[in-house]
Write a protein that holds these residues in place. Structure first.
Motif, PDB file in Angstrom:
ATOM      1  N   GLY A 253       0.819  -1.209   0.000  1.00 30.98           N
ATOM      2  CA  GLY A 253       0.000   0.000   0.000  1.00 30.98           C
ATOM      3  C   GLY A 253       0.851   1.258   0.000  1.00 30.98           C
ATOM      4  N   LEU A 254       1.913   1.281   0.824  1.00 30.23           N
ATOM      5  CA  LEU A 254       2.812   2.435   0.846  1.00 30.23           C
ATOM      6  C   LEU A 254       3.523   2.601  -0.504  1.00 30.23           C
ATOM      7  CD1 LEU A 254       4.412   2.027   4.402  1.00 30.23           C
ATOM      8  CD2 LEU A 254       2.687   3.700   3.686  1.00 30.23           C
ATOM      9  N   PHE A 255       3.887   1.475  -1.105  1.00 31.63           N
ATOM     10  CA  PHE A 255       4.554   1.545  -2.412  1.00 31.63           C
ATOM     11  C   PHE A 255       3.603   2.092  -3.476  1.00 31.63           C
ATOM     12  CE2 PHE A 255       5.929  -0.492  -6.437  1.00 31.63           C
ATOM     13  CZ  PHE A 255       7.179   0.100  -6.542  1.00 31.63           C
ATOM     14  N   ARG A 256       2.339   1.710  -3.400  1.00 34.29           N
ATOM     15  CA  ARG A 256       1.364   2.247  -4.365  1.00 34.29           C
ATOM     16  C   ARG A 256       1.216   3.757  -4.199  1.00 34.29           C
ATOM     17  NH1 ARG A 256      -2.616   0.186  -7.736  1.00 34.29           N
ATOM     18  NH2 ARG A 256      -4.355   1.597  -8.155  1.00 34.29           N
ATOM     19  N   ILE A 257       1.232   4.236  -2.974  1.00 34.50           N
ATOM     20  CA  ILE A 257       1.213   5.680  -2.738  1.00 34.50           C
ATOM     21  C   ILE A 257       2.461   6.313  -3.348  1.00 34.50           C
ATOM     22  CG2 ILE A 257       1.265   7.492  -0.992  1.00 34.50           C
ATOM     23  CD1 ILE A 257      -1.397   5.982  -1.152  1.00 34.50           C
ATOM     24  N   ALA A 258       3.611   5.657  -3.154  1.00 39.94           N
ATOM     25  CA  ALA A 258       4.875   6.182  -3.666  1.00 39.94           C
ATOM     26  C   ALA A 258       4.901   6.237  -5.189  1.00 39.94           C
ATOM     27  CB  ALA A 258       6.036   5.329  -3.156  1.00 39.94           C
ATOM     28  N   GLN A 259       4.084   5.434  -5.843  1.00 41.46           N
ATOM     29  CA  GLN A 259       4.050   5.420  -7.308  1.00 41.46           C
ATOM     30  C   GLN A 259       3.250   6.575  -7.901  1.00 41.46           C
ATOM     31  OE1 GLN A 259       2.645   1.223  -7.597  1.00 41.46           O
ATOM     32  NE2 GLN A 259       4.307   0.985  -9.086  1.00 41.46           N
ATOM     33  N   THR A 260       2.646   7.407  -7.050  1.00 42.57           N
ATOM     34  CA  THR A 260       1.844   8.521  -7.544  1.00 42.57           C
ATOM     35  C   THR A 260       2.634   9.460  -8.464  1.00 42.57           C
ATOM     36  OG1 THR A 260       0.448   8.422  -5.563  1.00 42.57           O
ATOM     37  CG2 THR A 260       0.345  10.429  -6.876  1.00 42.57           C
ATOM     38  N   PRO A 261       3.902   9.822  -8.137  1.00 43.39           N
ATOM     39  CA  PRO A 261       4.662  10.649  -9.090  1.00 43.39           C
ATOM     40  C   PRO A 261       4.825   9.973 -10.450  1.00 43.39           C
ATOM     41  CG  PRO A 261       5.747  10.610  -6.957  1.00 43.39           C
ATOM     42  CD  PRO A 261       4.654   9.587  -6.890  1.00 43.39           C
ATOM     43  N   GLN A 262       5.004   8.672 -10.437  1.00 43.47           N
ATOM     44  CA  GLN A 262       5.138   7.927 -11.691  1.00 43.47           C
ATOM     45  C   GLN A 262       3.847   8.012 -12.502  1.00 43.47           C
ATOM     46  OE1 GLN A 262       5.888   3.658 -11.210  1.00 43.47           O
ATOM     47  NE2 GLN A 262       7.615   3.868 -12.614  1.00 43.47           N
ATOM     48  N   THR A 263       2.731   7.876 -11.811  1.00 44.26           N
ATOM     49  CA  THR A 263       1.432   7.987 -12.477  1.00 44.26           C
ATOM     50  C   THR A 263       1.234   9.381 -13.064  1.00 44.26           C
ATOM     51  OG1 THR A 263       0.478   6.377 -10.944  1.00 44.26           O
ATOM     52  CG2 THR A 263      -1.058   7.767 -12.164  1.00 44.26           C
ATOM     53  N   GLY A 264       1.595  10.389 -12.273  1.00 43.39           N
ATOM     54  CA  GLY A 264       1.419  11.762 -12.731  1.00 43.39           C
ATOM     55  C   GLY A 264       2.285  12.098 -13.929  1.00 43.39           C
ATOM     56  N   PHE A 265       3.547  11.709 -13.897  1.00 42.34           N
ATOM     57  CA  PHE A 265       4.441  12.011 -15.016  1.00 42.34           C
ATOM     58  C   PHE A 265       4.057  11.219 -16.259  1.00 42.34           C
ATOM     59  CE2 PHE A 265       8.474  13.780 -12.752  1.00 42.34           C
ATOM     60  CZ  PHE A 265       7.700  14.827 -12.269  1.00 42.34           C
ATOM     61  N   ALA A 266       3.642   9.979 -16.055  1.00 37.97           N
ATOM     62  CA  ALA A 266       3.180   9.189 -17.199  1.00 37.97           C
ATOM     63  C   ALA A 266       1.964   9.840 -17.838  1.00 37.97           C
ATOM     64  CB  ALA A 266       2.852   7.765 -16.753  1.00 37.97           C
ATOM     65  N   ALA A 267       1.108  10.408 -16.991  1.00 40.91           N
ATOM     66  CA  ALA A 267      -0.071  11.109 -17.510  1.00 40.91           C
ATOM     67  C   ALA A 267       0.329  12.348 -18.284  1.00 40.91           C
ATOM     68  CB  ALA A 267      -0.984  11.496 -16.359  1.00 40.91           C
ATOM     69  N   ALA A 268       1.329  13.064 -17.761  1.00 42.26           N
ATOM     70  CA  ALA A 268       1.761  14.294 -18.421  1.00 42.26           C
ATOM     71  C   ALA A 268       2.283  14.021 -19.832  1.00 42.26           C
ATOM     72  CB  ALA A 268       2.842  14.985 -17.588  1.00 42.26           C
ATOM     73  N   SER A 269       2.934  12.875 -20.017  1.00 44.38           N
ATOM     74  CA  SER A 269       3.478  12.544 -21.333  1.00 44.38           C
ATOM     75  C   SER A 269       2.513  11.741 -22.190  1.00 44.38           C
ATOM     76  CB  SER A 269       4.778  11.745 -21.178  1.00 44.38           C
ATOM     77  OG  SER A 269       4.533  10.477 -20.591  1.00 44.38           O
ATOM     78  N   SER A 270       1.409  11.291 -21.609  1.00 42.89           N
ATOM     79  CA  SER A 270       0.504  10.409 -22.337  1.00 42.89           C
ATOM     80  C   SER A 270      -0.074  11.020 -23.608  1.00 42.89           C
ATOM     81  CB  SER A 270      -0.632   9.951 -21.410  1.00 42.89           C
ATOM     82  OG  SER A 270      -1.468   9.026 -22.053  1.00 42.89           O
ATOM     83  N   PRO A 271      -0.539  12.263 -23.593  1.00 44.79           N
ATOM     84  CA  PRO A 271      -1.055  12.829 -24.842  1.00 44.79           C
ATOM     85  C   PRO A 271      -0.006  12.858 -25.945  1.00 44.79           C
ATOM     86  CG  PRO A 271      -1.732  14.171 -22.974  1.00 44.79           C
ATOM     87  CD  PRO A 271      -0.730  13.192 -22.460  1.00 44.79           C
ATOM     88  N   ALA A 272       1.216  13.235 -25.581  1.00 46.22           N
ATOM     89  CA  ALA A 272       2.287  13.271 -26.578  1.00 46.22           C
ATOM     90  C   ALA A 272       2.566  11.872 -27.117  1.00 46.22           C
ATOM     91  CB  ALA A 272       3.551  13.867 -25.973  1.00 46.22           C
ATOM     92  N   ARG A 273       2.557  10.883 -26.233  1.00 48.10           N
ATOM     93  CA  ARG A 273       2.821   9.511 -26.669  1.00 48.10           C
ATOM     94  C   ARG A 273       1.707   8.999 -27.578  1.00 48.10           C
ATOM     95  NH1 ARG A 273       2.373   6.323 -22.623  1.00 48.10           N
ATOM     96  NH2 ARG A 273       2.087   7.754 -20.874  1.00 48.10           N
ATOM     97  N   LEU A 274       0.476   9.377 -27.278  1.00 51.12           N
ATOM     98  CA  LEU A 274      -0.652   8.959 -28.116  1.00 51.12           C
ATOM     99  C   LEU A 274      -0.556   9.573 -29.507  1.00 51.12           C
ATOM    100  CD1 LEU A 274      -3.310   7.427 -28.304  1.00 51.12           C
ATOM    101  CD2 LEU A 274      -4.472   9.446 -27.389  1.00 51.12           C
ATOM    102  N   VAL A 275      -0.182  10.852 -29.559  1.00 54.93           N
ATOM    103  CA  VAL A 275      -0.009  11.515 -30.847  1.00 54.93           C
ATOM    104  C   VAL A 275       1.170  10.906 -31.605  1.00 54.93           C
ATOM    105  CG1 VAL A 275       0.578  13.701 -31.966  1.00 54.93           C
ATOM    106  CG2 VAL A 275      -1.070  13.666 -30.090  1.00 54.93           C
TER     107      VAL A 275
END
Length: 432
Positions: A253-275
């Protein structure tokens, strides 16, 4: 035309960001409502579901995108229709296998993870691979129309439904939350599947015809993409599973919380990756291969510059962010989150690594690079996770990310050299 493309890109970005925001809010709601131990069981069950789903599900979306654009460019509508029928069948088979393995694992899960409630949680979530199996097939038809904006809208809708499911289910317990997520996913899959059928019918209606000489290439592409996805699943979903075995669901559970930055950065690049996936695959098939590689270089330089600014800010603010978002009881995730933040920044800078192998028709590049990453991360998680829990697992992720980035640096240099010397080697599938 330019303004229409810009509007679609902007809309896709907005919807994808909304989807990620819904996902992060869902994690926050689950963490606060279920408590530290309950959230640990919840995260462990979802990690197990994700692992078997990725491992047993055949990855056909990439071959659909690659060969779909090829058939659209050639106006080979009969083969396009046959391709979608065959790929949908394969996805359903993979979903059935994933669900079957989860049902089989559930009776032994409490003993495996040394925690009560994990088996019940797995049983509640077991249908997820099956009900989700057809979703990406429907979404791919939208990409073939270059409607990544609509795909982003459906992605946001799916995330929104999951958020509602978490908000309702978490009031009753872990199993109820996972069961509600299954129902939300069923609604989401049905919606995007209907949209996919409508989009496919917009192409000229001709009888489906045999794939013929393309069968070996498609089969090879599906097998290699599935192997790559399996390797990736070892990296992304096996890490929390191993952590749960060598440590505890609470650390998961703590590790899943720690993965939040990874989720956020992946989201930030997701539109560019889709294009990138949509437009660079089209350009590659039209022979503009150096333009594609130049786009990769520009993306990397721009993304790296952005990370040099963002990482220090989030690193310093991490304790405050964790406390405000998740509560004081999750303070143990701060160090792990800071380490994951650095790994996420590296992944952001090389966000093209998922789309490029599809674009150039070389999915084996993902197998090799993610294979090296997995070889690094699995033993490190077992060793470091035993000693330092979520923080040790985060350190393992950072080391393996560096290995992955180095492998891709070598691969990209070789790829550019091959394209410059003889572009037909890539086009014919004979490049190293």
């Amino acid at each position: 035309m330019a303004s229409r493309v810009l509007r679609r890109r902007s809309a896709a970005a907005a919807w994808i960001y909304a989807a990620v925001a819904f996902g992060i809010v869902g994690t926050i709601v689950a963490a606060r409502s279920l408590g530290l131990e309950g959230f640990g069981v919840f995260a462990t069950a979802l990690a197990a579901v994700g692992f078997f789903q990725a491992l047993l599900d055949l990855t056909v979306e990439e071959s659909l995108t690659k060969y779909g654009f090829r058939y659209v460019a050639a106006e080979d509508w009969g083969r396009l229709r046959r391709l979608f029928r065959q790929m949908l069948l394969l996805k359903l088979v993979g979903g059935v296998l994933g669900t079957a393995f989860l049902v089989a694992l559930a009776p032994f899960a409490d003993e495996l993870f040394d925690a009560e409630g994990v088996g019940t949680a797995l049983a509640a979530a077991a249908l997820l691979p099956l009900v989700q199996s057809a979703e990406n097939v429907g979404a791919t038809t939208l990409l073939l129309h270059s409607r990544y904006d609509l795909r982003g809208a459906y992605q946001a809708g799916s995330a929104g439904l999951r958020l509602v499911a978490v908000a309702v289910g978490a009031q009753y317990g872990v199993a109820e939350t996972l069961a509600a997520i299954v129902v939300a996913q069923l609604v989401s899959t049905a919606t995007v599947s209907v949209a996919g059928v409508v989009a496919l019918r917009r192409f000229p209606r001709v009888p489906a015809r045999a794939l013929g000489e393309d069968v070996p290439g498609i089969r090879s592409f599906v097998v290699q993409s599935s192997l790559a996805t399996g390797v990736i699943s070892l990296r992304t979903t096996l890490v929390p599973v191993i952590l749960g075995v060598v440590s505890s669901p609470t650390q998961v559970g703590l590790f899943r919380i720690a993965q939040t930055p990874q989720t956020g950065f992946a989201a930030a690049s997701s539109p560019a990756r889709l294009v990138l996936l949509t437009e660079q695959t089209r350009d590659w098939e039209r022979g503009r291969r150096l333009d594609v590689l130049d786009g990769v270089r520009k993306y990397t330089l721009g993304a790296s510059a952005l990370m040099l600014v963002a990482v220090p800010v989030f690193f310093l603010a991490m304790p405050w962010l964790v406390e405000v978002a998740f509560g004081e009881e999750y303070a143990g995730a701060v160090d792990a989150a800071r380490i994951v933040l650095v790994a996420a920044a590296i992944q952001f800078a090389i966000g093209w690594t998922k789309s490029l192998p599809v674009t150039i028709g070389r999915p084996q590049l993902r197998i090799v690079t993610h294979g090296l990453e997995t070889i690094a991360v699995v033993p490190l998680v077992a060793v470091l996770g035993t000693e330092w829990g979520a923080t040790g697992a985060a350190a393992a992720v950072l080391v393996s990310t560096v290995v992955f980035a180095a492998a891709w640096a070598v691969a990209l240099v070789r790829l550019r050299s091959t394209v410059v010397e003889d572009p037909t080697r890539i086009a014919s599938g004979t490049a190293p």
